[in-house]
Write a protein that holds these residues in place. Structure first.
Motif, PDB file in Angstrom:
ATOM      1  N   GLN A 282       0.762  -1.100   0.040  1.00 39.04           N
ATOM      2  CA  GLN A 282       0.021  -0.070  -0.013  1.00 39.04           C
ATOM      3  C   GLN A 282       0.963   1.267  -0.143  1.00 39.04           C
ATOM      4  O   GLN A 282       1.824   1.097   0.521  1.00 39.04           O
ATOM      5  N   PRO A 283       0.624   2.296  -0.650  1.00 42.31           N
ATOM      6  CA  PRO A 283       1.299   3.512  -0.439  1.00 42.31           C
ATOM      7  C   PRO A 283       1.448   3.955   0.982  1.00 42.31           C
ATOM      8  O   PRO A 283       0.258   3.808   1.790  1.00 42.31           O
TER       9      PRO A 283
ATOM     10  N   LEU B  75       7.751   6.047  -6.586  1.00 45.31           N
ATOM     11  CA  LEU B  75       8.738   5.910  -7.417  1.00 45.31           C
ATOM     12  C   LEU B  75       8.090   5.047  -8.651  1.00 45.31           C
ATOM     13  O   LEU B  75       7.936   5.506  -9.667  1.00 45.31           O
ATOM     14  N   GLU B  76       7.726   3.777  -8.314  1.00 46.16           N
ATOM     15  CA  GLU B  76       6.974   3.063  -9.342  1.00 46.16           C
ATOM     16  C   GLU B  76       6.170   1.908  -8.675  1.00 46.16           C
ATOM     17  O   GLU B  76       6.122   1.895  -7.623  1.00 46.16           O
ATOM     18  N   THR B  77       5.323   1.362  -9.605  1.00 48.53           N
ATOM     19  CA  THR B  77       4.417   0.161  -9.188  1.00 48.53           C
ATOM     20  C   THR B  77       4.618  -1.071 -10.071  1.00 48.53           C
ATOM     21  O   THR B  77       4.744  -0.665 -11.172  1.00 48.53           O
ATOM     22  N   HIS B  78       4.582  -2.036  -9.441  1.00 49.32           N
ATOM     23  CA  HIS B  78       5.091  -3.132 -10.016  1.00 49.32           C
ATOM     24  C   HIS B  78       4.090  -4.205  -9.600  1.00 49.32           C
ATOM     25  O   HIS B  78       3.881  -4.610  -8.502  1.00 49.32           O
TER      26      HIS B  78
ATOM     27  N   HIS C  58       6.003 -13.529   6.036  1.00 47.73           N
ATOM     28  CA  HIS C  58       6.521 -12.106   6.383  1.00 47.73           C
ATOM     29  C   HIS C  58       7.269 -11.384   5.340  1.00 47.73           C
ATOM     30  O   HIS C  58       7.142 -10.130   5.572  1.00 47.73           O
ATOM     31  N   SER C  59       7.522 -12.211   4.081  1.00 46.67           N
ATOM     32  CA  SER C  59       8.203 -11.123   3.029  1.00 46.67           C
ATOM     33  C   SER C  59       6.924 -10.768   2.179  1.00 46.67           C
ATOM     34  O   SER C  59       5.907 -11.316   2.341  1.00 46.67           O
ATOM     35  N   LEU C  60       7.413  -9.705   1.751  1.00 53.75           N
ATOM     36  CA  LEU C  60       6.158  -8.981   0.934  1.00 53.75           C
ATOM     37  C   LEU C  60       5.394  -9.991  -0.156  1.00 53.75           C
ATOM     38  O   LEU C  60       4.204  -9.985  -0.073  1.00 53.75           O
TER      39      LEU C  60
ATOM     40  N   CYS D 296       2.948  -3.743  -6.023  1.00 57.37           N
ATOM     41  CA  CYS D 296       3.716  -3.583  -5.031  1.00 57.37           C
ATOM     42  C   CYS D 296       4.212  -2.129  -5.378  1.00 57.37           C
ATOM     43  O   CYS D 296       4.374  -1.615  -6.544  1.00 57.37           O
ATOM     44  N   TYR D 297       4.314  -1.368  -4.417  1.00 61.41           N
ATOM     45  CA  TYR D 297       4.731  -0.071  -4.543  1.00 61.41           C
ATOM     46  C   TYR D 297       6.143   0.265  -4.000  1.00 61.41           C
ATOM     47  O   TYR D 297       6.448  -0.055  -2.833  1.00 61.41           O
TER      48      TYR D 297
END
Length: 295
Positions: A149-150, A161-164, A198-200, A265-266
């Motif tokens: 989330q932002p 910066l970027e969104t993936h 717990h990793s993204l 992913c932000y």
């Protein structure tokens, strides 16, 4: 009142004991007693009481107020000390999350080399939460991190910066690789190579499956996206990773998620709002903001 006296006082409150405090700071007990007397004279009140010389020290109401405020002041003193010592340094301390590092570090190195600033930066790679904690404790000047989330923060300036998008990695022999897009139901019963808890990517996978009532069939937990890709290349299962975060083998493809179920992913840049950068630090942070996805 001075920083040393406040340190002694806080230790007295925490230990309840002159001997323990004197030992902690490697000074004599009279030095600790003198510090307490100076503080009580300054505030014209009793801060600590003691029934007898062997009893534990008791903190008065005024002492409790001073303790809370002193702890905050001492933390501020430590941060000021770090900031002042770092103000004239020509080094810029940058932190990158594991995901952001894989995607952004090549761009940063290339850009800083182009501007002859490569020798001005030191880099740290870690978990996003750890980097933000280091940033708040003045151990980093800026951090590029990733989140689902932002981020909004009271004490940090955060720049997008970027969104993936997250995606599925599938071996070309896996029928899933032939789909134009994947929905959560397609993963039912499929063996999944997941990232560590717990990793993204793991958090995103759990959220993705949970909202569609799908129980992921995780057969292995990989420590990196690269390992996920290598195991998918051996056709041991499918992976759930951030798009463009890993180089693909010839027999591995990325399959996007169905738009209505998509997860992003932000990538974001964080700087302390209280940070007063010198010239080189300001130039470096401005460069980070200006790097484009195609750089």
């Amino acid at each position: 009142m001075n920083e040393r006296d406040l340190n002694y006082f806080c230790s007295l409150v925490e230990t309840g004991n002159y001997t323990a405090t004197a030992k902690q700071f490697q000074v004599t007990q009279p030095a600790i007693s003198a510090a307490l007397k100076r503080l009580e004279a300054h505030y014209q009140t009793t801060l600590l009481t003691q029934a007898n010389h062997r009893a534990q020290l008791i903190t008065t109401t005024a002492g409790q107020v001073l303790y809370i405020k002193a702890r905050h002041l001492l933390k501020t003193f430590a941060q000021v000390d770090l900031e002042v010592r770092h103000a004239d340094e020509q080094q810029v301390r940058l932190g990158f999350s594991h995901i952001a590092g894989g995607i952004w570090l090549p761009k940063v190195v290339t850009t800083f080399a182009r501007h002859h600033l490569l020798n001005a930066i030191t880099t740290t790679v870690g978990m996003s939460e750890e980097l933000l904690a280091q940033l708040r404790h003045h151990q980093l000047d800026a951090a590029i991190f990733s989140s689902l989330q932002p981020m909004q923060s009271a004490d940090l300036q955060v720049f997008p910066l970027e969104t993936h998008p997250l995606c599925i990695l599938a071996n070309v022999q896996q029928p899933l690789s032939q789909l134009k897009m994947v929905q959560a139901a397609d993963l039912q019963q499929l063996p999944i190579i997941a990232r560590l808890p717990h990793s993204l990517p793991r958090t995103a996978l759990e959220h993705y499956c949970r909202r569609s009532n799908v129980r992921p069939n995780i057969i292995y937990e990989a420590h990196s996206n690269q390992l996920v890709e290598k195991l998918v290349a051996r056709n041991l299962g499918v992976g759930f990773v951030i798009s463009d975060s890993v180089s693909l083998s010839p027999n591995v493809v990325q399959v996007p998620l169905k738009p209505s179920q998509a997860i992003d992913c932000y990538m974001q840049l964080a700087v302390r709002k209280s940070f007063l950068p010198n010239g080189k630090q300001a130039q470096s942070i401005d460069l980070l903001k200006q790097i484009q996805p195609t750089d």
